[in-house]
Design an enzyme around this catalytic site. Structure first.
Site, PDB file in Angstrom:
ATOM      1  N   GLU A  23     -13.486  20.247 -12.802  1.00  0.00           N
ATOM      2  CA  GLU A  23     -14.504  20.901 -11.512  1.00  0.00           C
ATOM      3  C   GLU A  23     -14.027  22.341 -11.350  1.00  0.00           C
ATOM      4  O   GLU A  23     -14.160  22.702 -10.100  1.00  0.00           O
ATOM      5  CB  GLU A  23     -14.635  20.290 -10.631  1.00  0.00           C
ATOM      6  CG  GLU A  23     -15.497  18.275 -10.929  1.00  0.00           C
ATOM      7  CD  GLU A  23     -15.377  17.560  -9.855  1.00  0.00           C
ATOM      8  OE1 GLU A  23     -15.782  18.011  -8.502  1.00  0.00           O
ATOM      9  OE2 GLU A  23     -16.062  16.941  -9.590  1.00  0.00           O
ATOM     10  N   GLU A  45     -16.694  12.001 -15.238  1.00  0.00           N
ATOM     11  CA  GLU A  45     -17.141  11.492 -13.899  1.00  0.00           C
ATOM     12  C   GLU A  45     -18.114  10.718 -13.835  1.00  0.00           C
ATOM     13  O   GLU A  45     -19.615  11.885 -13.454  1.00  0.00           O
ATOM     14  CB  GLU A  45     -16.314  12.390 -12.347  1.00  0.00           C
ATOM     15  CG  GLU A  45     -14.969  12.701 -12.260  1.00  0.00           C
ATOM     16  CD  GLU A  45     -14.145  13.003 -10.923  1.00  0.00           C
ATOM     17  OE1 GLU A  45     -15.596  13.172  -9.907  1.00  0.00           O
ATOM     18  OE2 GLU A  45     -13.583  13.940 -11.139  1.00  0.00           O
TER      19      GLU A  45
END
Length: 426
Positions: A249, A361
């Site tokens: 991320e 995710e």
């Protein structure tokens, strides 16, 4: 997005703060390997000029067999020769008619087809915990999952474990050797899990930062992260069941800055003659729903087309949650169809540009709306397996306690979400 919450560790008396798992909060929103006998049809866009998925078939000099006519390549790092093979072959320069990488150990890799997802698994959290205590104390601030715990997920039908860990613990000083104890923990887990036939996705869970300094800054130049990946790729280049995830991320930086870092890291990995699949995230917490949006700067969908993998073996990794702002902090899901809706634009981008994607995710609490949303999302991924390679639930791991998204079994009892995932693990 930040998904921090207290947790209980059986080996620790006090409550501790977990490292944040990630996510992709958007301020614009309101509310394993496949065997050599795989016979699926080749994806037309999966060529050496776009985003192929190549999985190791045989080591240097070894014989191999494919079912039907398949594309196989021979080489290492960024040097390859391809050949259309029917039936049997041998991983030699004589068979391929050329030695593409003289003087180094080479492998043969099979271009993967479509129709069946390659990877379905779970993130096993723990080694990234305690981000407020870096490097921290092992067993108090953070923990690696046990290799034995993976057996539960394997028996459920999963074939991939995503392993979050912290860069600072593995390499306490930039451009210097890895910490021996941390490296031993990492390699011990990876080697034990891959020996059972599972795939491990390595996940430096750092949000494109090192001790808070962003990659591409004067404090953490791209060359420093390239050094990290060169060392890590060297450790695992002989293990085809290891996927190299560049970063968890990236966020709060120009997308162009992240692209520059990602390209430097890809070059470093291939310079180590590592042929492993590499997962590449985008900026803005790599949210699927925001891939083409510009609230964070130039969209990922524009900038990330400039990715350059000399080894031509990359997959784009995105994350996607189902709550109002896609942050993964709520027990509520927007609707039963929100997951599939939020993946649609990214899926179109993959198909239009000849790339492949992985849902690295996603997660949700257990309630009727969320259960339906998860099911619809996974059906969507399955139905678009020409561009999707798989998924990993967030999360499992030993220290979650009562975390609402956890699927770690409690005293051997399945968490409710496992029944939602089960039909997609057959």
């Amino acid at each position: 997005m930040r998904r921090c919450m207290p947790l209980v560790a059986a080996s620790v008396a006090a409550l501790m703060l977990a490292g944040c798992g990630g996510g992709d909060g958007d301020p614009s929103l309101s509310t394993a390997s496949v065997s050599a006998t795989d016979t699926t049809t080749l994806k037309p866009a999966a060529t050496s000029t776009t985003s192929s998925v190549w999985l190791t078939l045989a080591k240097d000099s070894a014989a191999f067999t494919v079912s039907g006519t398949r594309t196989v390549r021979y080489g290492a790092g960024s040097a390859w020769v391809e050949k259309s093979v029917s039936g049997s072959g041998r991983c030699t320069s004589t068979f391929f008619g050329k030695d593409p990488a003289a003087g180094v150990a080479k492998v043969c890799q099979l271009l993967q087809g479509t129709g069946t997802l390659l990877w379905r698994g779970v993130s096993l959290a723990g080694a990234e915990f305690g981000e407020g205590s870096l490097p921290g104390t092992y067993g108090s601030n953070y923990i690696y999952p046990s290799a034995d715990s993976v057996t539960y997920y394997k028996n459920k039908g999963m074939n991939l474990v995503r392993l979050p860990f912290r860069w600072e613990r593995l390499q306490p000083t930039l451009n210097q050797v890895f910490d021996a104890n941390e490296l031993s923990r990492l390699t011990g887990f990876v080697n034990a899990v891959t020996a059972t036939g599972q795939t491990v996705l390595l996940d430096p869970h750092n949000y494109a930062r090192y001790y808070g300094n962003v990659i591409g800054s004067s404090a953490v130049p791209n060359s420093a992260y390239a050094d990290f990946w060169r060392r890590l790729a060297t450790q695992f280049k002989s293990n085809p069941r290891v996927i190299l995830g560049l970063m968890n991320e990236p966020n709060s930086m120009p997308t162009e800055q992240w692209l520059s870092g990602a390209n430097a890291e890809l070059a470093a990995i291939r310079s180590a003659n590592a042929s492993n699949v590499v997962f590449v995230p985008g900026n803005a917490w790599t949210g699927a729903h925001s891939w083409n949006q510009n609230w964070y700067g130039t969209p990922n969908g524009t900038v990330m087309k400039g990715i350059n993998d000399p080894g031509h073996n990359l997959v784009f990794e995105v994350h996607q949650y189902l709550d109002g702002d896609s942050s993964g902090q709520s027990a509520n899901c927007v609707s039963a169809t929100i997951g599939a809706q939020r993946l649609q634009d990214f899926t179109t981008w993959l198909r239009s540009n000849g790339y492949r994607g992985f849902l690295g995710e996603f997660g949700a609490a257990s309630n009727d709306t969320c259960n339906q949303a998860v099911s619809n999302m996974l059906t969507f991924v399955k139905n678009n397996a020409d561009v999707w390679t798989g998924w990993a639930w967030w999360a499992g791991g030993p220290w979650w306690g009562g975390y609402m998204y956890s699927i770690e079994p409690s005293n051997g009892v399945d968490k409710p979400q496992m029944s939602v995932l089960a039909p997609y693990l057959k």
